[in-house]
Design a protein around this motif. Structure first.
Motif, mmCIF file in Angstrom:
data_model
loop_
_atom_site.group_PDB
_atom_site.id
_atom_site.type_symbol
_atom_site.label_atom_id
_atom_site.label_comp_id
_atom_site.label_asym_id
_atom_site.label_seq_id
_atom_site.Cartn_x
_atom_site.Cartn_y
_atom_site.Cartn_z
ATOM 1 N N SER A 38 -6.830 12.746 1.768
ATOM 2 C CA SER A 38 -5.521 12.332 2.262
ATOM 3 C C SER A 38 -5.544 12.294 3.783
ATOM 4 C CB SER A 38 -4.447 13.312 1.767
ATOM 5 O OG SER A 38 -3.186 12.996 2.301
ATOM 6 N N GLN A 45 8.166 12.080 -2.954
ATOM 7 C CA GLN A 45 6.934 11.936 -2.185
ATOM 8 C C GLN A 45 7.203 12.089 -0.703
ATOM 9 O OE1 GLN A 45 3.910 11.601 -3.811
ATOM 10 N NE2 GLN A 45 3.147 12.144 -1.786
ATOM 11 N N GLU A 72 0.041 5.264 2.657
ATOM 12 C CA GLU A 72 0.365 6.443 1.863
ATOM 13 C C GLU A 72 1.191 6.059 0.631
ATOM 14 O OE1 GLU A 72 0.332 10.773 1.321
ATOM 15 O OE2 GLU A 72 -0.969 9.139 1.978
ATOM 16 N N GLY A 112 -2.029 15.359 -3.324
ATOM 17 C CA GLY A 112 -0.639 15.099 -3.620
ATOM 18 C C GLY A 112 0.170 14.590 -2.454
ATOM 19 N N GLY A 113 -0.369 14.698 -1.243
ATOM 20 C CA GLY A 113 0.321 14.144 -0.096
ATOM 21 C C GLY A 113 1.180 15.113 0.689
ATOM 22 N N HIS A 141 2.672 8.879 -8.251
ATOM 23 C CA HIS A 141 3.799 9.805 -8.142
ATOM 24 C C HIS A 141 5.120 9.048 -8.164
ATOM 25 C CE1 HIS A 141 1.871 13.684 -6.278
ATOM 26 N NE2 HIS A 141 1.662 13.574 -7.571
ATOM 27 N N THR A 199 -0.223 7.055 -3.134
ATOM 28 C CA THR A 199 0.522 7.977 -3.998
ATOM 29 C C THR A 199 1.414 7.258 -5.003
ATOM 30 O OG1 THR A 199 2.317 8.141 -2.366
ATOM 31 C CG2 THR A 199 0.513 9.745 -2.202
#
Length: 373
Positions: free
Chosen positions: A107, A35, A17, A62-63, A24, A21
């Motif tokens: 995701s 995050q 992850e 976006g997670g 970000h 990401t």
């Protein structure tokens, strides 16, 4: 100004992850801490249609850790013009199934909780349980009112968006915001006594690409609230005019009635201060408006957008779109009474309140032009 983060972060991101990401993490003021807050967050999305579709995609990508998607509808071929969550092969299948698939594709660590139910007054508490905030992309005002009421009861922030034809509104309602910020709720933008059911997309159409833009803006508001990065639209309404290529944000405050109610509930009674224009703007029938024009020299102020006024209106009316008026209410320096008109009365009410706060005797054509044509 930014608000405190809504969610405490998870202890750590997985290596996968963190890699996924990374863009970000590279953002100034965002970083891995924000995050980790997204990974801990639980967002509820009401509706997997035009607005819910891009919001689901953006929040999964976006997670966000958990996303509850609430929709009882099946995919129809006519949805595909704007509901980008779904594919042609999904026609006839539940819309929430598309959300589950998209979450897994975008995701793998996001859990999509699909609820194939229509949210109503009997199940709203159950369906929204555990959410840190809510995005409302539902398609009827009745549902929106129920969602707003449950968010107010729980003190949850509500990211609210609506699109019709070429126009859109986005804002954040929050009945229990952090200290120092004014509570704003749905009734401040759309007073219940003035709300009617808006025409459906089937009746008046909707620009498909605009729903993507607005759903993405709603997702951005959710990300800002969760992480405490940036300034959310609490106390402001973003107005989007796709035809003019223009976005304007205008202030939104509690209505005069609700502001007085909040003060009365939270402070000792104080001597009343007379204010001729503190009450809600008077509502006039068409006949009463004509009488005000003839007997009092009242001025008609039309706050519709240019593309609307080109289709006709009231002879002699001053034309000033709502966004322009709210940005500078002093531009209307009327000494005579003002009767504000719009399509259905909602924008006129907002304009009249802003004018009355400046001491202008502003009234509203009840029901708007649509009620009298």
């Amino acid at each position: 100004m930014p608000l405190p983060p809504l969610v405490s972060p998870v202890d750590a991101l997985s290596d996968a992850e963190r890699t996924r990401t990374h863009r970000h993490a590279a953002l100034r003021g965002f970083g891995e801490l924000a995050q980790r807050r997204l990974a801990a967050a639980h967002v509820a999305i009401v509706g997997a249609g035009g607005l819910g579709s891009p919001a689901v995609l953006a929040l999964c990508a976006g997670g966000v850790g958990t996303i509850t998607v609430i929709d009882d509808d099946d995919v129809d071929v006519a949805n595909l013009q704007r509901q980008v969550l779904h594919r042609h092969r999904d026609i006839g299948a539940p819309k929430v199934d598309s959300a589950v698939r998209a979450g897994a594709d975008l995701s793998p660590e996001t859990r999509v909780d699909a609820r194939r139910e229509r949210l109503d007054a009997t199940n709203a508490a159950h369906l929204l349980a555990g959410a840190d905030l809510v995005l409302d992309g539902s398609d009827t005002f009745a549902t929106r009112t129920i969602v707003a009421a449950e968010c107010e009861r729980r003190g949850l922030p509500l990211v609210w968006g609506v699109v019709q034809e070429f126009h859109a509104q986005v804002t954040v309602f929050w009945s229990a915001p952090p200290a120092g910020r004014e509570a704003v709720v749905l009734a401040d933008l759309h007073p219940p006594e003035l709300v009617g059911e808006a025409p459906s997309c089937t009746e008046v159409g909707v620009l498909g690409a605009l729903t993507l833009q607005v759903g993405a803006i709603m997702a951005v508001e959710a990300l800002k609230l969760i992480t405490g990065v940036g300034e959310p639209l609490l106390g402001r309404v973003l107005l989007v005019d796709a035809l003019a290529g223009r976005s304007t944000d205008v202030p939104l405050h509690p209505t005069a009635e609700r502001r007085r109610g909040v003060v009365e509930a939270s402070e000792p009674a104080a001597p009343a201060v007379p204010d001729a224009y503190a009450a809600a703007p008077p509502q006039l029938t068409l006949a009463e408006m004509r009488t005000a024009i003839a007997d009092e020299g009242a001025v008609v102020l039309d706050v519709r957008e240019p593309h609307e006024t080109r289709g006709g209106g009231i002879d002699g009316a001053i034309l000033m779109p709502l966004g322009d008026l709210l940005a500078d209410p002093s531009a209307v320096a009327a000494t005579a009474p003002v009767v504000v008109v719009c399509a259905k009365g909602l924008r006129a009410r907002r304009a009249a309140e802003a004018l009355r706060e400046r001491g202008v005797d502003a009234r509203v054509l009840a029901g708007g032009l649509a009620a009298w044509t």
